[in-house]
Design an enzyme around this catalytic site. Structure first.
Site, PDB file in Angstrom:
ATOM      1  N   ARG A   1      40.119  41.669  16.125  1.00  0.00           N
ATOM      2  CA  ARG A   1      38.917  41.568  16.958  1.00  0.00           C
ATOM      3  C   ARG A   1      37.749  42.105  16.158  1.00  0.00           C
ATOM      4  O   ARG A   1      37.781  43.227  15.675  1.00  0.00           O
ATOM      5  CB  ARG A   1      39.071  42.369  18.254  1.00  0.00           C
TER       6      ARG A   1
ATOM      7  N   GLU B   1      32.477  46.689  13.483  1.00  0.00           N
ATOM      8  CA  GLU B   1      33.693  46.864  12.678  1.00  0.00           C
ATOM      9  C   GLU B   1      34.652  45.732  13.014  1.00  0.00           C
ATOM     10  O   GLU B   1      34.467  45.006  13.988  1.00  0.00           O
ATOM     11  CB  GLU B   1      34.373  48.198  12.987  1.00  0.00           C
TER      12      GLU B   1
ATOM     13  N   ASN C   1      38.764  45.116  13.843  1.00  0.00           N
ATOM     14  CA  ASN C   1      39.991  45.823  14.212  1.00  0.00           C
ATOM     15  C   ASN C   1      41.184  44.912  13.950  1.00  0.00           C
ATOM     16  O   ASN C   1      41.180  43.752  14.356  1.00  0.00           O
ATOM     17  CB  ASN C   1      39.975  46.173  15.706  1.00  0.00           C
TER      18      ASN C   1
ATOM     19  N   SER D   1      44.979  44.536  22.743  1.00  0.00           N
ATOM     20  CA  SER D   1      45.187  45.095  24.086  1.00  0.00           C
ATOM     21  C   SER D   1      44.282  44.516  25.167  1.00  0.00           C
ATOM     22  O   SER D   1      44.756  44.114  26.215  1.00  0.00           O
ATOM     23  CB  SER D   1      45.040  46.609  24.036  1.00  0.00           C
TER      24      SER D   1
ATOM     25  N   LYS E   1      37.283  51.049   7.422  1.00  0.00           N
ATOM     26  CA  LYS E   1      35.820  51.077   7.350  1.00  0.00           C
ATOM     27  C   LYS E   1      35.341  51.127   5.901  1.00  0.00           C
ATOM     28  O   LYS E   1      34.287  50.598   5.575  1.00  0.00           O
ATOM     29  CB  LYS E   1      35.292  52.243   8.173  1.00  0.00           C
TER      30      LYS E   1
ATOM     31  N   LYS F   1      30.284  57.547   9.348  1.00  0.00           N
ATOM     32  CA  LYS F   1      31.614  57.198   9.870  1.00  0.00           C
ATOM     33  C   LYS F   1      32.742  57.684   8.963  1.00  0.00           C
ATOM     34  O   LYS F   1      32.812  57.296   7.802  1.00  0.00           O
ATOM     35  CB  LYS F   1      31.745  55.670   9.988  1.00  0.00           C
TER      36      LYS F   1
ATOM     37  N   GLU G   1      39.816  55.435  13.511  1.00  0.00           N
ATOM     38  CA  GLU G   1      39.692  54.391  14.526  1.00  0.00           C
ATOM     39  C   GLU G   1      39.904  55.040  15.883  1.00  0.00           C
ATOM     40  O   GLU G   1      40.440  56.132  15.968  1.00  0.00           O
ATOM     41  CB  GLU G   1      40.784  53.331  14.339  1.00  0.00           C
ATOM     42  N   GLY G   2      39.518  54.314  16.923  1.00  0.00           N
ATOM     43  CA  GLY G   2      39.884  54.744  18.263  1.00  0.00           C
ATOM     44  C   GLY G   2      38.770  55.401  19.053  1.00  0.00           C
ATOM     45  O   GLY G   2      38.973  55.823  20.182  1.00  0.00           O
TER      46      GLY G   2
ATOM     47  N   ARG H   1      32.192  44.703  26.264  1.00  0.00           N
ATOM     48  CA  ARG H   1      32.340  46.057  26.808  1.00  0.00           C
ATOM     49  C   ARG H   1      30.963  46.687  26.908  1.00  0.00           C
ATOM     50  O   ARG H   1      30.115  46.488  26.039  1.00  0.00           O
ATOM     51  CB  ARG H   1      33.211  46.907  25.874  1.00  0.00           C
TER      52      ARG H   1
HETATM   53  P1  ADP Z   1      36.121  53.010  16.178  1.00  0.00           P
HETATM   54  O1  ADP Z   1      37.108  52.572  15.154  1.00  0.00           O
HETATM   55  O2  ADP Z   1      36.216  54.438  16.512  1.00  0.00           O
HETATM   56  O3  ADP Z   1      36.098  52.084  17.351  1.00  0.00           O
HETATM   57  P2  ADP Z   1      33.472  51.956  15.589  1.00  0.00           P
HETATM   58  O4  ADP Z   1      32.934  51.648  14.260  1.00  0.00           O
HETATM   59  O5  ADP Z   1      33.801  50.804  16.466  1.00  0.00           O
HETATM   60  O6  ADP Z   1      34.729  52.920  15.406  1.00  0.00           O
HETATM   61  O7  ADP Z   1      32.458  52.904  16.337  1.00  0.00           O
HETATM   62  C1  ADP Z   1      32.700  53.400  17.632  1.00  0.00           C
HETATM   63  C2  ADP Z   1      31.494  53.161  18.522  1.00  0.00           C
HETATM   64  O8  ADP Z   1      30.326  53.771  17.954  1.00  0.00           O
HETATM   65  C3  ADP Z   1      31.148  51.711  18.686  1.00  0.00           C
HETATM   66  O9  ADP Z   1      31.887  51.148  19.738  1.00  0.00           O
HETATM   67  C4  ADP Z   1      29.656  51.751  18.962  1.00  0.00           C
HETATM   68  O10 ADP Z   1      29.428  52.044  20.327  1.00  0.00           O
HETATM   69  C5  ADP Z   1      29.189  52.936  18.151  1.00  0.00           C
HETATM   70  N1  ADP Z   1      28.704  52.493  16.831  1.00  0.00           N
HETATM   71  C6  ADP Z   1      29.451  52.310  15.724  1.00  0.00           C
HETATM   72  N2  ADP Z   1      28.702  51.873  14.701  1.00  0.00           N
HETATM   73  C7  ADP Z   1      27.452  51.789  15.160  1.00  0.00           C
HETATM   74  C8  ADP Z   1      26.211  51.391  14.588  1.00  0.00           C
HETATM   75  N3  ADP Z   1      26.120  51.025  13.318  1.00  0.00           N
HETATM   76  N4  ADP Z   1      25.098  51.427  15.371  1.00  0.00           N
HETATM   77  C9  ADP Z   1      25.174  51.824  16.661  1.00  0.00           C
HETATM   78  N5  ADP Z   1      26.313  52.197  17.273  1.00  0.00           N
HETATM   79  C10 ADP Z   1      27.439  52.189  16.532  1.00  0.00           C
HETATM   80 MG    MG Z   2      35.395  50.234  17.511  1.00  0.00          MG
END
Ligand code: ADP
Ligand code: MG
Length: 470
Positions: free
Chosen positions: A126, A145, A147, A152, A301, A360, A364-365, A446
């Site tokens: 996804r 990102e 996944n 799920s 990442k 970052k 994940e998660g 979401r």
């Molecule tokens: P995870 O693997 O923890 O899901 P993500 O990269 O999806 O990591 O980041 C988690 C959440 O943080 C995302 O669902 C989003 O809401 C927020 N986020 C992540 N990257 C960004 C970004 N570049 N700008 C704004 N919000 C972000």
């Molecule tokens: Mg995420």
């Protein structure tokens, strides 16, 4: 604040209260349910899965762009997974300092050394996006990102369109209700699993994923094909799983054709050393793994950041400039924190304007990212040591906030200022050199309150939603 087309309904408090009850009731009727935090293993007591009261407007062109790029993302992840030189180089600095990625990488090296015992690959991905608001009011699709363990919500998001349609009809908004698209990722993801199962080559084999209610719809689709599905934890597999001399995987005496890892992407998922042993055993096995260890690493990442470097996408798509263009258009700015002048520049840039970025770690998660002044605290502490290479820096994306109500058990009904994240599901199956299936199989919207910078549905922050195309 973007003016949603449903603003008028949103302001009608009495109507909203009625609609909230209608929505919860419809969610239960449609099977948009989940187990509770208090009794996570009980089937006696369940509740509705958290969702928005209303769908969220999404520009049609941007939505279609996200669907159109998905098969290219599938190909990209798959090609990265086959390029050991690339993975080694991309992750070299990360595994020096990040224990979790290092352990995954050790499994990968072990498999490379022994040789893969299975040429069939199943990918269920996804790709997540936010719509970055431009100054002129239009928005552009930016990837958050990708996944590789993400099936799920495929089940629940197949059922939420009918909930929102019903709410809109009760609200007298028939025209809008018809603009909510059908969505059935569960069917496409199951098709991928079934294809891999079929190629594995036997009718009496089993598909396993780990214990989680969200797997239910996928399991159901499997049943229609007479494919048996079982759910097991690492612990269970440790007790009852084994490989025979041909490296066929047996669990509870059943031969397993496909392993879908419902978890295994967070350090906490590996509760004991045995969990790691079990992951290695399954990786070694002939079973088709989703994701296999190389695909798992392709979804990190750090790899995402390396892909954004000039010329890297071209290497994976040497004869497909259009694919490169489509993928690159969805990249936000991503910056290395490796030791050296380029990483130093990233540090300086982040310290000067922390609010422009997200820091970052390789996790994940949800709930791991670092924002605002905390970026300065963390970077000041690690900037002169290799510890900084455990992170990447990313441009912060600014979606237009919209009003909605987030329905969550026991939470008071109140209007929230919300941000949304659009996910697109991809499924692919490769056997040796042949891509047997490569499809975009659905979407997931979401939505969360804008006061939370991080976290998804499972983390208790975001709720399920549907795009209303405009
Ligand atoms: P995870 O693997 O923890 O899901 P993500 O990269 O999806 O990591 O980041 C988690 C959440 O943080 C995302 O669902 C989003 O809401 C927020 N986020 C992540 N990257 C960004 C970004 N570049 N700008 C704004 N919000 C972000
Ligand atoms: Mg995420």
């Amino acid at each position: 604040m973007a003016q949603g087309i449903l603003e008028e309904v949103l302001m009608n408090t009495a109507l909203v209260e009625d609609l909230a009850e209608v929505a919860k009731d419809e969610a239960l009727l449609q099977g948009v349910v989940m187990r509770t935090r208090e009794t996570p293993n009980s089937s006696e007591l369940v509740t509705y899965a958290p969702l928005t009261l209303f769908p969220t407007s999404v520009p049609k062109a941007v939505f279609l762009q996200a669907l159109a790029v998905q098969t290219h993302y599938n190909t990209l992840v798959d090609r990265i997974s086959q390029d050991s030189d690339f993975l080694k180089e991309a992750l070299a600095s990360t595994i020096e300092v990040d224990d979790f990625t290092a352990r995954l990488f050790r499994i990968y090296q072990q498999i490379l050394k022994e040789g893969r015992s299975q040429s069939i690959v199943l990918g269920l991905n996804r790709s997540d996006y936010m719509l970055d608001q431009r100054d002129d009011g239009t928005s552009s699709l930016k990837q958050i990102e990708i996944n590789t363990i993400a099936a799920s919500f495929g089940g629940l998001s197949s059922r939420t369109p009918d909930v929102h349609r019903h709410v809109l009809k009760v609200a007298g908004r028939f025209e809008e209700s018809q603009r909510i698209l059908d969505n059935n990722p569960a069917a496409g993801l199951a098709q991928g699993i079934a294809k891999a199962w079929e190629l594995y080559g036997s009718e009496r084999l089993d598909f396993i994923n780990q214990r989680n209610l969200y797997g239910r719809l996928i399991s159901l689709s499997m049943c229609f094909r007479n494919i048996r599905s079982i759910r097991r934890r690492f612990d269970d597999v440790s007790r009852t799983g084994s490989l025979d001399q041909d490296k066929r995987l047996f669990i509870d005496g059943l031969e397993v054709a496909v392993v879908y890892f419902r978890n295994g992407y967070m350090p906490q998922n590996y509760t004991t050393e045995k969990s790691w042993d079990v992951r290695l055993m399954m990786e070694r096995s002939q079973a088709v793994k989703c994701p296999d260890i190389s695909t798992h690493l392709a979804g990190t990442k750090k790899v995402q950041q390396v892909l954004a470097r000039p010329g890297v996408l071209e290497k994976f798509f040497p004869d497909q400039p259009q694919a490169v263009e489509l993928i690159r258009a969805t990249f936000a700015g991503l910056y290395t924190l490796d030791m050296g002048p380029e990483g130093d520049k990233t540090v300086a840039m982040a310290l000067a304007e922390p609010d422009r970025f997200v820091l970052k770690p390789q996790r994940e998660g949800g709930g791991n990212n670092i924002y605002g002044s905390e970026i300065c605290q963390v970077l000041e502490a690690v900037k002169d040591s290799t510890e900084r290479t455990a992170y990447i820096l990313m441009d912060k994306i600014h979606p237009a906030p919209v009003h909605n109500y987030l329905l969550r058990r026991d939470a008071p009904l109140k209007m929230s200022t919300c941000l949304s994240e659009l996910g697109v599901f991809g499924a692919y199956v490769r056997r040796g050199e042949d891509m047997v299936m490569n499809e975009c199989v659905g979407h997931l919207l979401r939505t969360k309150s804008s006061e939370h910078s991080d976290g998804g549905v499972a983390a208790g922050v975001a709720v399920l939603d549907n795009p209303l195309l405009i």
